[in-house]
Enzyme design. Sequence first.
Site, PDB file in Angstrom:
ATOM      1  N   TYR A   1       0.835  -1.213   0.000  1.00 30.56           N
ATOM      2  CA  TYR A   1       0.000   0.000   0.000  1.00 30.56           C
ATOM      3  C   TYR A   1       0.864   1.254   0.000  1.00 30.56           C
ATOM      4  O   TYR A   1       0.698   2.138  -0.854  1.00 30.56           O
ATOM      5  CB  TYR A   1      -0.915  -0.021   1.220  1.00 30.56           C
TER       6      TYR A   1
ATOM      7  N   GLU B   1       4.142   1.812  -0.700  1.00 28.43           N
ATOM      8  CA  GLU B   1       4.965   2.032  -1.881  1.00 28.43           C
ATOM      9  C   GLU B   1       4.125   2.112  -3.154  1.00 28.43           C
ATOM     10  O   GLU B   1       4.500   2.801  -4.112  1.00 28.43           O
ATOM     11  CB  GLU B   1       6.023   0.932  -2.008  1.00 28.43           C
TER      12      GLU B   1
ATOM     13  N   GLY C   1      -0.369  -2.475  21.062  1.00 28.74           N
ATOM     14  CA  GLY C   1       0.736  -1.833  21.770  1.00 28.74           C
ATOM     15  C   GLY C   1       0.270  -1.344  23.133  1.00 28.74           C
ATOM     16  O   GLY C   1      -0.607  -1.938  23.758  1.00 28.74           O
TER      17      GLY C   1
ATOM     18  N   ARG D   1      -3.002   9.157  16.427  1.00 23.84           N
ATOM     19  CA  ARG D   1      -3.561   9.366  15.098  1.00 23.84           C
ATOM     20  C   ARG D   1      -4.379  10.653  15.118  1.00 23.84           C
ATOM     21  O   ARG D   1      -4.756  11.151  16.179  1.00 23.84           O
ATOM     22  CB  ARG D   1      -4.470   8.200  14.673  1.00 23.84           C
TER      23      ARG D   1
END
Length: 313
Positions: free
Chosen positions: A145, A147, A205, A211
């Site tokens: 996605y 690249e 995590g 975000r």
Amino acid sequence: MKKRVLVTGGAGFLGSHLCERLLKEGCEVLCMDNFFTGNKANIIHLLDNPYFELIRHDVQQPILMEVDEIYNLACPASPVHYQFDPVATTRTSVLGAINMLDIARKCKAKILQASTSEVYGDPEVHPQPESYRGSVNPIGPRACYDEGKRCAETLFFDYKREFDLEIKVVRIFNTYGPRMHPDDGRVVSNFIVQALKGRDITVFGNGLQTRSFCYVDDLIEGIVRTMNTDREFTGPVNLGNPEEYTMLELAKKIVELTGSKSSIVFRPLPEDDPMQRKPDITLAKKVLGWEPTIGLQAGLEKTIDYFGERLNG
């Protein structure tokens, strides 16, 4: 004469909202989708509009048509979907860009690429301005996605330099709202669906990664304004909400707004998951006169209402 506009990925989350907006503005809209992640339910209410046409087609395959503008949104955008068939994801970004650019070249049409904040990878600069070139793992599980979108941007600018094509590139940061897929693996839809079903809310995590969340109506406004800029402005331009939240803050906010009894549990962080993501929207403010107007709470309330109706429907 109505402007004839092609929206690839037009039955998807963002694409369907864009099709609606363009119809309201008096355009003739061609919605192209192969329904890998798009959903006919997103555009079913538009099918009776005589100025709306649905074309079932995969952008990986060439197609001929006459249009005035192209919004190239076609590509799976959530990790669950773009990692399902990573080769197809890369092909969609790269071959899709080539095929749409060829149409634009033939028709002398203006074309906009929906790129992504993922081109910045796990950023070493915070917040991320458009001048930052990114920190991307080219061989990791998200590279198909990341690249793919970076290559699409390359193609857009090469077509501009070689063929004098009129291009626009927007880099979209996390966007949410009605018509998100409930199983797309994105954090807002995940948390809302889990909360409404009374399941554990899974935070990856330690939950301190951040975000920025932009409501879909704000995002569509930014995309349309970008397309309507002068020929000289190409972008790339960041479109997103610069308000930053940790995953833990988001989870707690959704539990509060849904009145859920869900517990928050922690899971290992996925490989190459960025720790920070926040747009610098200085350029969007300056050139587009754009910034988000819908705050997180108001946007979440609308999104929770949508998922509540969908899950109970």
